[in-house]
Design a protein around this motif. Structure first.
Motif, PDB file in Angstrom:
ATOM      1  N   MET A 144      59.234  41.798  31.364  1.00 50.12           N
ATOM      2  CA  MET A 144      59.006  43.115  31.406  1.00 50.12           C
ATOM      3  C   MET A 144      60.044  43.858  30.930  1.00 50.12           C
ATOM      4  N   LEU A 145      61.422  43.725  31.678  1.00 54.89           N
ATOM      5  CA  LEU A 145      62.481  44.588  31.258  1.00 54.89           C
ATOM      6  C   LEU A 145      62.902  44.333  29.791  1.00 54.89           C
ATOM      7  N   GLY A 173      54.866  38.930  30.268  1.00 60.28           N
ATOM      8  CA  GLY A 173      54.941  39.764  31.796  1.00 60.28           C
ATOM      9  C   GLY A 173      53.800  40.233  32.403  1.00 60.28           C
ATOM     10  N   LEU A 196      59.334  38.135  41.822  1.00 58.35           N
ATOM     11  CA  LEU A 196      60.262  38.781  40.635  1.00 58.35           C
ATOM     12  C   LEU A 196      60.511  38.157  39.394  1.00 58.35           C
ATOM     13  N   LEU A 241      59.551  39.933  36.137  1.00 59.63           N
ATOM     14  CA  LEU A 241      60.273  41.236  35.966  1.00 59.63           C
ATOM     15  C   LEU A 241      61.090  40.995  34.551  1.00 59.63           C
ATOM     16  N   ARG A 294      52.293  44.883  42.254  1.00 59.45           N
ATOM     17  CA  ARG A 294      52.418  44.676  40.936  1.00 59.45           C
ATOM     18  C   ARG A 294      52.709  45.964  40.168  1.00 59.45           C
ATOM     19  N   SER A 354      69.226  39.774  44.971  1.00 61.12           N
ATOM     20  CA  SER A 354      67.735  40.549  44.925  1.00 61.12           C
ATOM     21  C   SER A 354      67.066  40.443  46.551  1.00 61.12           C
ATOM     22  N   GLY A 414      52.701  38.741  35.793  1.00 58.69           N
ATOM     23  CA  GLY A 414      52.598  39.786  36.967  1.00 58.69           C
ATOM     24  C   GLY A 414      51.341  39.750  37.619  1.00 58.69           C
ATOM     25  N   VAL A 472      59.530  49.644  37.248  1.00 57.44           N
ATOM     26  CA  VAL A 472      60.949  49.355  37.281  1.00 57.44           C
ATOM     27  C   VAL A 472      61.656  49.410  35.697  1.00 57.44           C
ATOM     28  N   LEU A 515      55.516  47.184  40.407  1.00 56.30           N
ATOM     29  CA  LEU A 515      56.975  47.302  39.867  1.00 56.30           C
ATOM     30  C   LEU A 515      57.230  46.805  38.671  1.00 56.30           C
ATOM     31  N   TYR A 516      56.120  45.971  38.124  1.00 57.67           N
ATOM     32  CA  TYR A 516      56.199  45.350  36.728  1.00 57.67           C
ATOM     33  C   TYR A 516      56.125  46.648  35.548  1.00 57.67           C
TER      34      TYR A 516
END
Length: 241
Positions: free
Chosen positions: A206-207, A35, A200, A203, A54, A193, A39, A60, A56-57
């Motif tokens: 990463m999540l 990720g 996106l 992401l 970036r 989204s 990203g 979030v 946000l990675y």
């Protein structure tokens, strides 16, 4: 329900947690690495925010796990209050510290993101303030759980605090809807989204990666506490023999 009661047996739990811990940590680290690579190198800058998007990675997943962590604390605390399973109290204590770390990381990354986007490091709006309160609630729970353990308490006071603190979760979730907030509204929902797909797509890596890593850390902390408890019980038996 019988399955949950079976899993609450420490020996059976350890038989599952032992192989699951390195799996979650290893796969989580791999997905985070993928990720980060995607990203940082494979997505374009945002047309308004530029390269700062970036963040946000990290931001979030940190927000997700800060809130999800307290959901785990509350659920484990409730299970302890209802069924008096000691393993539930162990789980709540194991979740609290990594949950607090991610809540703090959410606040730090949000502040860094907010400086070029909003022109300020901090704003006392609903989302930021409620997330800060959650971070303090984490710290309060950690202190309370430690004090309860040191005085030989039965764990009910930290458990009640864990359940009561869950009132913040819907406030954080809907704060941008209920109040006129500087923080942007919900960007990702069940129906779609507002973030462009070109930005996106890393992401989810990463999540999922951070979630697996979080689970691995919690399992590792639970195993360590159970081992410490077993060692202390052995020492007490030896002292009274």
């Amino acid at each position: 329900m019988p399955a949950l009661h079976a899993l609450a047996n420490p020996r059976r739990f350890l038989s599952i947690a032992k192989p699951l811990t390195p799996f979650c940590l290893g796969l989580g680290t791999l997905l985070i690495a993928v990720g980060c690579w995607a990203g940082l190198t494979q997505t374009p800058p945002d047309y308004l925010q530029g390269e700062t998007v970036r963040i946000l990675y990290i931001h979030v997943p940190a927000a997700w796990l800060g809130m999800g962590g307290w959901s785990g604390v509350a659920a484990s605390s409730l299970a302890f209050l209802i069924w008096r399973h000691p393993l539930a109290a162990v789980a709540a204590r194991a979740i609290a510290l990594p949950g607090a770390v991610f809540a703090g990381l959410c606040l730090v990354t949000g502040s860094i993101w907010g400086r070029p986007t909003w022109g300020t490091w901090w704003q006392w709006d609903g989302r930021l303030t409620s997330m800060l309160l959650l971070f303090f609630v984490y710290l309060g729970y950690l202190a309370l759980a430690r004090a309860d353990a040191e005085r030989g308490g039965d764990g009910r006071v930290p458990a009640l605090f864990g359940v009561a603190g869950s009132v913040l979760l819907p406030i954080i979730r809907y704060s941008v809807v209920w109040w006129n907030s500087l923080h942007q509204g919900p960007s990702i929902g069940l129906t779609g989204s507002t973030i462009d797909r070109s930005i996106l797509w890393p992401l989810p890596f990463m999540l999922i990666g951070f979630t697996l890593f979080f689970v691995g850390v919690v399992l590792m902390r639970m195993r360590a506490e159970l081992a410490r408890t077993k060692r202390e019980a052995r020492m007490r038996r030896m002292a009274t023999a």
